[in-house]
Scaffold this motif. Sequence first.
Motif, PDB file in Angstrom:
ATOM      1  N   LYS A 112       2.583  40.905  26.906  1.00  0.00           N
ATOM      2  CA  LYS A 112       3.738  40.124  26.441  1.00  0.00           C
ATOM      3  C   LYS A 112       3.882  38.836  27.251  1.00  0.00           C
ATOM      4  CE  LYS A 112       6.345  44.193  24.948  1.00  0.00           C
ATOM      5  NZ  LYS A 112       5.504  45.250  25.586  1.00  0.00           N
ATOM      6  N   TYR A 159       0.674  35.512  23.205  1.00  0.00           N
ATOM      7  CA  TYR A 159      -0.219  36.012  22.154  1.00  0.00           C
ATOM      8  C   TYR A 159       0.500  36.265  20.833  1.00  0.00           C
ATOM      9  CZ  TYR A 159      -3.351  36.893  26.169  1.00  0.00           C
ATOM     10  OH  TYR A 159      -4.129  36.769  27.285  1.00  0.00           O
ATOM     11  N   HIS A 160       1.737  36.780  20.934  1.00  0.00           N
ATOM     12  CA  HIS A 160       2.445  37.165  19.702  1.00  0.00           C
ATOM     13  C   HIS A 160       2.699  35.977  18.778  1.00  0.00           C
ATOM     14  CE1 HIS A 160       3.264  40.722  22.224  1.00  0.00           C
ATOM     15  NE2 HIS A 160       3.335  41.360  21.066  1.00  0.00           N
ATOM     16  N   THR A 161       3.065  34.830  19.357  1.00  0.00           N
ATOM     17  CA  THR A 161       3.418  33.667  18.532  1.00  0.00           C
ATOM     18  C   THR A 161       2.234  33.209  17.680  1.00  0.00           C
ATOM     19  OG1 THR A 161       5.017  32.978  20.190  1.00  0.00           O
ATOM     20  CG2 THR A 161       4.302  31.300  18.606  1.00  0.00           C
ATOM     21  N   VAL A 219      -0.733  44.019  17.890  1.00  0.00           N
ATOM     22  CA  VAL A 219       0.613  43.557  18.252  1.00  0.00           C
ATOM     23  C   VAL A 219       1.268  44.531  19.233  1.00  0.00           C
ATOM     24  CG1 VAL A 219       2.942  43.156  17.372  1.00  0.00           C
ATOM     25  CG2 VAL A 219       0.964  42.253  16.127  1.00  0.00           C
ATOM     26  N   TRP A 233      -0.473  34.823  16.963  1.00  0.00           N
ATOM     27  CA  TRP A 233      -0.936  35.898  16.074  1.00  0.00           C
ATOM     28  C   TRP A 233      -0.108  35.938  14.793  1.00  0.00           C
ATOM     29  CZ3 TRP A 233      -5.212  38.476  15.678  1.00  0.00           C
ATOM     30  CH2 TRP A 233      -5.269  39.670  14.968  1.00  0.00           C
ATOM     31  N   GLU A 234       1.207  35.857  14.960  1.00  0.00           N
ATOM     32  CA  GLU A 234       2.077  35.878  13.773  1.00  0.00           C
ATOM     33  C   GLU A 234       1.810  34.662  12.881  1.00  0.00           C
ATOM     34  OE1 GLU A 234       6.048  36.254  15.378  1.00  0.00           O
ATOM     35  OE2 GLU A 234       5.453  38.169  16.288  1.00  0.00           O
TER      36      GLU A 234
END
Lengths: 806, 162
Positions: free
Chosen positions: A421, A440-442, A416, A444-445
């Motif tokens: 970003k 990527y963050h969405t 993370v 992954w979470e």
Amino acid sequence: MNESTPPKEERSAALSGLGTSRKRVEDARFTQGKGNYVDDIKLPGMLFGDFVRSPYAHARVKSINTEKAMAVPGVHAVLTAADLAPLSLHWMPTLAGDKQMVLADGKVLFQAQEVAFVVADDRYAAADGVAAVEVEYEELPVIVDPFKAEADDAPVLREDIADQKEGAHGPRRHPNHIFTWESGDLEATEAVLAEADVVAEEMIYYHRTHPCPLETCGSVASMDKVNGKLTVWGTFQAPHAVRTVASLISGIAEHNIRIISPDIGGGFGNKVGVYPGYICSIVASIVTGVPVKWVEDRSDNLMATAFARDYWMKGRISATKDGKITGLHCHTTADHGAFDACADPTKFPAGFMNICTGSYDIPTAYLAVDGIYTNKAPGGVAYRCSFRVTEAAYFIERMIEVLAIKLGMDAAELRVKNFIKKEQFPYQSALGWEYDSGDYHTGWEKALKAVGYEDLRTEQAERVEAFKRGDTRKLLGIGLSHFTEIVGAGPVKNCDILGLGMFDSCEIRIHPTGSAIARLGTISQGQGHATTFAQILATEIGSPAEDITLEEGDTDTAPYGLGTYGSRSTPVAGAATAMAGRKIRAKAQMIAAYLLEVHDNDIEWDVDRFVVKGAPERFKTMKEIAFASYNQAIPGVEPGLEAVSYYDPPNMTYPFGSYICVMEIDVDTGTTEIRQVFALDDCGTRINPMIIEGQVHGGLTEALAIAMGQEIAYDEQGNVTTGTLMDFFIPTAVETPNYQTDYTVTPSPHHPIGAKGVGESPNVGGVPAFSNAVHDAFRAFGLTQSHMPHDHWRIWKTAESLGLHD
Amino acid sequence: MEKMHVKMTVNGKNVDLLTEPRTLLIHALREELGITGPHVGCSSSHCGACTVDMNGMSVKSCTVFAAQAEGADITTIEGLGTPDALHVLQEMFKEHHGLQCGYCTPGMITRAYRLLQENPAPTEEQVRFGIAGNLCRCTGYQNIVKAILEAAAKMNDMKESA
């Protein structure tokens, strides 16, 4: 709106266009045993060819005696290199700019190499003939370890180019060295690594394996001497390229060659290359004057055609104390076997290995790859992979774990912290790529939440304690993987194969009654192109998908294209399909305007028709327009309704995903049990969710095989020890788990419909997920790296080496 | 090699083959009778692409001599349904996306057919075990298993309502 016009949604649904889980049109024939694969083709007078193969990995061929074989009933001809030499066909060019023996020319360089080709009435007589060919060999020293290939006293494998200091990809420093390929800034990377708070270093080996489609490779060649036409049916993932190559090496004019890829029983990269069997079936048909079939058996397939991977990747990754990655250095030793037959775009001798910075914002990086000759089968194909992206993804996803261990950090948190970003896209990577889009963050979470990541870590910690107390002999591994793919090769400016630019194509003909045929330069091997490309078109031209026939694989009828591999069909041919559809629509607009007696600009597109702006009751459906195009004399508009598009993509596409595998490992037996696999993919716009899910299931299962047991292994003499399905692991329904899938949608900004391609993602992301699960289970006991495949024996040995059996 | 006569019933039709004693059943079907539904994937009994039904049992026809099928009753994928009246399994494989390249499909469906004769209401685990002799490289089996379970349910419904 006219009362008789059904609502927009209803008309849209009737098209079965983009985004619908349309059932496959291919299935009717496949479920009734009416597929038409190469071995199903039977032509009058057809003969069958089979190879005499080398039992040795390295030997001089002293003599070949074909006399007894020729006396075998049913045998018509035995071809050797001496017979092919006058035609200059005893060697052939490889896709990587090297050349390869078609039949052994003075020596053999790998076990199962093709030595002679026996042509007989049928496969039984051919086998009798093969057994009767007498070959005298003189064994030579063997190289199976690429790290020993460049020793001063190493035997020279390729005597044909021993003195060449320059290869297809630059200087060669040793007769067994093929190329050195570099990407990135060495000096800057070394400087970053020297100054870093933390540097983790590890050798990551991605072992040699094989695509092993259920149908092996084969061809049927038919030389029609009356008309001077050569027709070849074969297991070709790139039929048009095969035609051009066949013309260049045979001297037969390209218009006199017709290549047909019929139904293909899986490819996975195995069927991209050109193999001696194809050439020999062609020559044999020319020699005998009748059609000749060649179909390899499973061992031939595993031992002689198209291995994949075999990369030794030495990595160094640096970071700040709190886990911000600062640099990455990778040196890869690539074992290419006896001939460099990698299937890569010309300018990329190590494919897209320089996508090895993965999903992370790594400011400074350097990659070098050394290609090495050994006494193993040639190949280096992209096994469900876009040109070495599988190796790159495995490398970086292992290095992240290795770095997390060194930092004492949670590996999810480290990811993370370093993901590129959302606002950084389009993102320029340190090794030269421009990632088109991502978030990527969405995903992954979402993935961490779906598996209950925090709880899993708690359970794992408790398990470790229980193990230490002696309450259990099972460990729990949580395998994390976030991959970024690079697919859709590709822009002609930097991607070609043997000088052929990697565009692709679609040609559409609308029939008078409004139904249509579309032909593409690609070829399905199970991906369901006839179903999905018709869906793209249905949405573009407003004709129901069921009214659109889709055809591929016949070079006499389909427009030129570079074929199907590297997840390029949707990004490239899919784009061509949309663009050709738009050309149809543009012409249809002119016809509709004429019919409605208004200006072109006064009408607008509405699902399946053009309507007059502000007067929706006045419209012409696509069906009406199609008929008019064939029977009305429209000033300034040619009759008919056809279009063709050759699409040169401006960039690659970059699908990505978050995969997590939860695995139980029995320390005493080395056996594993997969408790959960969660796969979240983002392939941009989704054409057919049912087919996407099927691709993910299949790719994950191939990844499972590769990570957990599948390999092409050699002993010290260069004998293949995994040349049958007894030894080469393919999971059955019993070993294969159920998968949970999910998705996010981040469209590609440069693709006409925003699609990115998905076929290979699950293999790219799956292998690190499974492998990381094994490693993670042992992390608490000090394991940093153990090489794949993680079969029971190797896992047991890992446990043993960590003292867990004491 | 001297040829011999082999008589068998294939998909309900009587056939009389004149073939070599060494001819494998798969080659007799594919090359002498033109029944190309069953495929060759490995020639070593591992992959099951050549699966046919012989006297009420699934056999891998790459490791059965045609001569061993003397007098046998053989059913291949071609004998399971017709274009107008597909077998439920054929329908369910399409419905649940239980196939991709199609190469394993004839053997897989023929095996599933016999499995459901042996065990009309299998559990998922029993289906997975029951098709473990048939390899698929494309689908990951999940949708194949789903298709077979669904077909079993439908076949049982049909039996009940009959």
